[in-house]
Write a protein that holds these residues in place. Structure first.
Motif, short mmCIF file in Angstrom:
data_model
loop_
_atom_site.label_atom_id
_atom_site.label_comp_id
_atom_site.label_asym_id
_atom_site.label_seq_id
_atom_site.Cartn_x
_atom_site.Cartn_y
_atom_site.Cartn_z
N GLY A 1 7.28 10.52 39.36
CA GLY A 1 5.99 11.15 39.16
C GLY A 1 6.15 12.26 38.13
N ARG A 2 5.30 13.25 38.17
CA ARG A 2 5.38 14.34 37.18
C ARG A 2 6.70 15.09 37.30
N PHE A 3 7.08 15.41 38.51
CA PHE A 3 8.33 16.15 38.74
C PHE A 3 9.53 15.32 38.29
N GLY A 4 9.60 14.08 38.78
CA GLY A 4 10.73 13.22 38.45
C GLY A 4 10.82 12.90 36.97
N ASP B 1 6.72 1.86 41.59
CA ASP B 1 5.51 1.64 40.81
C ASP B 1 5.87 1.19 39.40
N PRO B 2 5.57 -0.06 39.03
CA PRO B 2 5.92 -0.53 37.69
C PRO B 2 5.25 0.27 36.59
N GLY B 3 4.06 0.79 36.87
CA GLY B 3 3.37 1.61 35.88
C GLY B 3 4.14 2.88 35.56
N ALA B 4 4.68 3.52 36.60
CA ALA B 4 5.47 4.74 36.39
C ALA B 4 6.73 4.44 35.61
N VAL B 5 7.35 3.31 35.91
CA VAL B 5 8.57 2.90 35.19
C VAL B 5 8.25 2.66 33.72
N ASP B 6 7.16 1.96 33.44
CA ASP B 6 6.77 1.67 32.05
C ASP B 6 6.48 2.96 31.29
N PRO C 1 13.13 5.72 25.78
CA PRO C 1 13.75 4.41 25.98
C PRO C 1 15.24 4.49 26.34
N SER C 2 15.87 5.65 26.10
CA SER C 2 17.29 5.77 26.40
C SER C 2 17.56 5.89 27.90
N ILE C 3 16.52 6.22 28.67
CA ILE C 3 16.65 6.32 30.13
C ILE C 3 16.56 4.92 30.73
N THR C 4 17.50 4.59 31.59
CA THR C 4 17.44 3.32 32.31
C THR C 4 16.49 3.47 33.48
N ALA C 5 15.32 2.84 33.39
CA ALA C 5 14.30 2.95 34.44
C ALA C 5 14.07 1.58 35.05
N ARG C 6 14.09 1.51 36.37
CA ARG C 6 13.97 0.24 37.07
C ARG C 6 12.94 0.33 38.21
N LYS C 7 12.21 -0.77 38.42
CA LYS C 7 11.33 -0.88 39.58
C LYS C 7 12.17 -1.39 40.74
#
Length: 234
Positions: A24-27, A47-52, A59-65
């Motif tokens: 979310g905003r904090f994370g 939440d796939p929207g938050a990941v996107d 883009p350098s951060i590895t973000a996963r649902k």
């Protein structure tokens, strides 16, 4: 699992690896600050929207649902291989508690520290009971500040003067102990100025160049934020 899914920080960067659960905003602010400092960041959210959104921001951060209450899913994603896990969501309460317990108590977990958000004192006690090493309240600490603190543990306080310049109070880095301010020459080496130096509550303003800094002393320094971030102390 396919190779693109698995995420493992390089062995020699293990102490600089972080998993942030909940973007979310904090994370999100926390992830961006850690990434800016050069840390390895794994972001997890259901939440796939938050990941996107996070992927687009950096883009350098590895973000996963990933379902953060699923131990095996967290394991496969690499969460249990990092040094520090930040449970950045505080609600639902049972989810933050479950994630904390998984990170601290799962077989083979390499996680050494879990920092979790709480909504109230009871929530804090529950997080501590299941192993949280530190509990924070979102109203008292923003994600960006926590990120700065995690990658610069000797940073004690910061006063932002404008968009570019800050004053920081830091604990003397190991590399500076036993050296004089003349030998360290922060102005030449890091482009920052020393405003004060000395023990807690006994700071000397505008200290002489002959001042030899000792272990556990403080330095108050001023300069561009990007230059201050280059000071040793991680």
């Amino acid at each position: 699992m396919s190779n693109w899914w698995n995420w493992n920080p390089p062995e020699n960067r293990a102490l600089g690896s972080f998993a942030v659960i909940g973007v979310g905003r904090f994370g999100t602010a926390l992830c961006l600050e850690l990434s800016k400092a050069g840390a390895d960041v794994l972001a997890i959210d259901n939440d796939p929207g938050a990941v996107d959104r996070l992927n687009k921001l950096d883009p350098s951060i590895t973000a996963r649902k990933v379902d953060s209450t699923d131990e095996e899913a967290l394991r496969e994603a690499g969460v249990l291989d990092v040094h520090t896990v930040v449970v950045a969501m505080s609600e639902p309460i049972e989810v933050s508690i479950t994630v904390t317990l998984i990170a601290k108590d799962s077989s083979g977990s390499r996680v050494e520290r879990v920092i979790a958000r709480a909504t109230n004192d009871l929530h804090m006690k529950m997080l501590q009971r299941v192993g949280a090493d530190r509990v924070i309240f979102p109203s008292k600490m923003q994600g960006q500040r926590l990120g700065q603190e995690l990658v610069r543990p000797n940073l004690l306080d910061r006063l932002r003067l404008d968009d570019r310049t800050s004053i920081e109070e830091i604990r003397v880095p190991e590399e500076f102990i036993g050296k004089s301010l003349r030998d360290i020459n922060l102005r030449k080496s890091f482009h920052v100025s020393v405003l004060a130096a000395g023990p807690d509550n006994q700071l000397t303003v505008n200290p002489p160049a002959t001042h030899v800094v000792q272990r556990d002393e403080l330095l108050v320094v001023m300069g561009a934020s990007e230059d201050l971030a280059k000071l040793p102390g991680r």
